[in-house]
Design a protein around this motif. Structure first.
Motif, PDB file in Angstrom:
ATOM      1  N   LYS A  23       0.827  -1.218   0.000  1.00  0.00           N
ATOM      2  CA  LYS A  23       0.000   0.000   0.000  1.00  0.00           C
ATOM      3  C   LYS A  23       0.858   1.264   0.000  1.00  0.00           C
ATOM      4  O   LYS A  23       0.549   2.239  -0.681  1.00  0.00           O
ATOM      5  N   PHE A  24       1.942   1.250   0.760  1.00  0.00           N
ATOM      6  CA  PHE A  24       2.814   2.425   0.855  1.00  0.00           C
ATOM      7  C   PHE A  24       3.917   2.440  -0.199  1.00  0.00           C
ATOM      8  O   PHE A  24       4.809   3.285  -0.161  1.00  0.00           O
ATOM      9  N   GLY A  25       3.882   1.500  -1.134  1.00  0.00           N
ATOM     10  CA  GLY A  25       4.872   1.472  -2.206  1.00  0.00           C
ATOM     11  C   GLY A  25       6.254   1.035  -1.767  1.00  0.00           C
ATOM     12  O   GLY A  25       7.236   1.296  -2.459  1.00  0.00           O
ATOM     13  N   LEU A  26       6.342   0.348  -0.628  1.00  0.00           N
ATOM     14  CA  LEU A  26       7.634  -0.101  -0.115  1.00  0.00           C
ATOM     15  C   LEU A  26       7.980  -1.526  -0.538  1.00  0.00           C
ATOM     16  O   LEU A  26       9.100  -1.986  -0.336  1.00  0.00           O
ATOM     17  N   ALA A  27       7.003  -2.217  -1.113  1.00  0.00           N
ATOM     18  CA  ALA A  27       7.217  -3.565  -1.633  1.00  0.00           C
ATOM     19  C   ALA A  27       6.330  -3.743  -2.859  1.00  0.00           C
ATOM     20  O   ALA A  27       5.288  -3.106  -2.969  1.00  0.00           O
ATOM     21  N   ARG A  28       6.771  -4.610  -3.721  1.00  0.00           N
ATOM     22  CA  ARG A  28       6.019  -4.894  -4.942  1.00  0.00           C
ATOM     23  C   ARG A  28       5.415  -6.289  -4.814  1.00  0.00           C
ATOM     24  O   ARG A  28       6.124  -7.246  -4.504  1.00  0.00           O
ATOM     25  N   PRO A  29       4.110  -6.409  -5.053  1.00  0.00           N
ATOM     26  CA  PRO A  29       3.516  -7.752  -5.015  1.00  0.00           C
ATOM     27  C   PRO A  29       3.926  -8.542  -6.259  1.00  0.00           C
ATOM     28  O   PRO A  29       4.015  -7.981  -7.344  1.00  0.00           O
TER      29      PRO A  29
END
Length: 166
Positions: A23-29
């Motif tokens: 959600k916070f753009g700190l990881a990519r699914p």
């Protein structure tokens, strides 16, 4: 260092640390892992060490329920499987339990060991208990990041008073 999460959506979505990182753009699914990523696998034979930083372009966490972990990790994920050395959970559900980490704690621990301390802290700062994980483990993580071989882990843990780990 890129952070990826393979999400099985087996737990309460409101408590899912992987979803919050996405959600916070700190990881990519991701729906597939690739060959040059470190796959955090608590059942891997090899323990993550600092020297592993040069063999990967990303860290991938498999987000699943601890109750279903054995079956989930029986599936083979491509990539470089690594288990974390023992760490204490800082999350409220498994506070101070050895090895019962949330997805963000596992990723943060891996990043710290690999030398990405500022990224580790950035991820943990999204959780009101994230600082607790670092407070419980910072000395241990610093020591782990200096190890040259897996054989050095057991003597280190005995210095910290941990017995019967693994």
């Amino acid at each position: 260092m890129n952070v990826q999460v393979f999400m099985f959506r087996q737990d309460d979505p409101k408590k899912c640390t992987a979803a919050k990182l996405v959600k916070f753009g700190l990881a990519r699914p991701v729906t597939r892992t690739h060959g040059n990523t470190i796959v955090l696998d608590p059942f891997a034979k090899t323990t993550l060490l600092r020297r592993d930083a040069h063999i990967c372009s990303s860290v991938t966490a498999i987000d699943c329920s601890w109750n279903l972990a054995q079956n989930t990790f029986a599936k083979r994920f491509s990539g470089i499987p690594r288990k974390l050395p023992p760490l204490l959970a800082g999350n409220p559900v498994n506070y101070a339990k050895l090895g019962k980490l949330t997805t963000v704690e596992a990723i943060a621990g891996a990043l710290f060991i690999l030398g990405y301390v500022s990224l580790c802290k950035e991820l943990l700062n999204k959780f009101n208990w994230g600082h607790t994980f670092l407070e419980l483990n910072e000395d241990l993580l610093n020591d782990y990041s200096l190890l040259q071989s897996e054989e050095q882990i057991a003597p280190l843990l005995s210095q910290y008073g941990f017995a019967n780990f693994d």
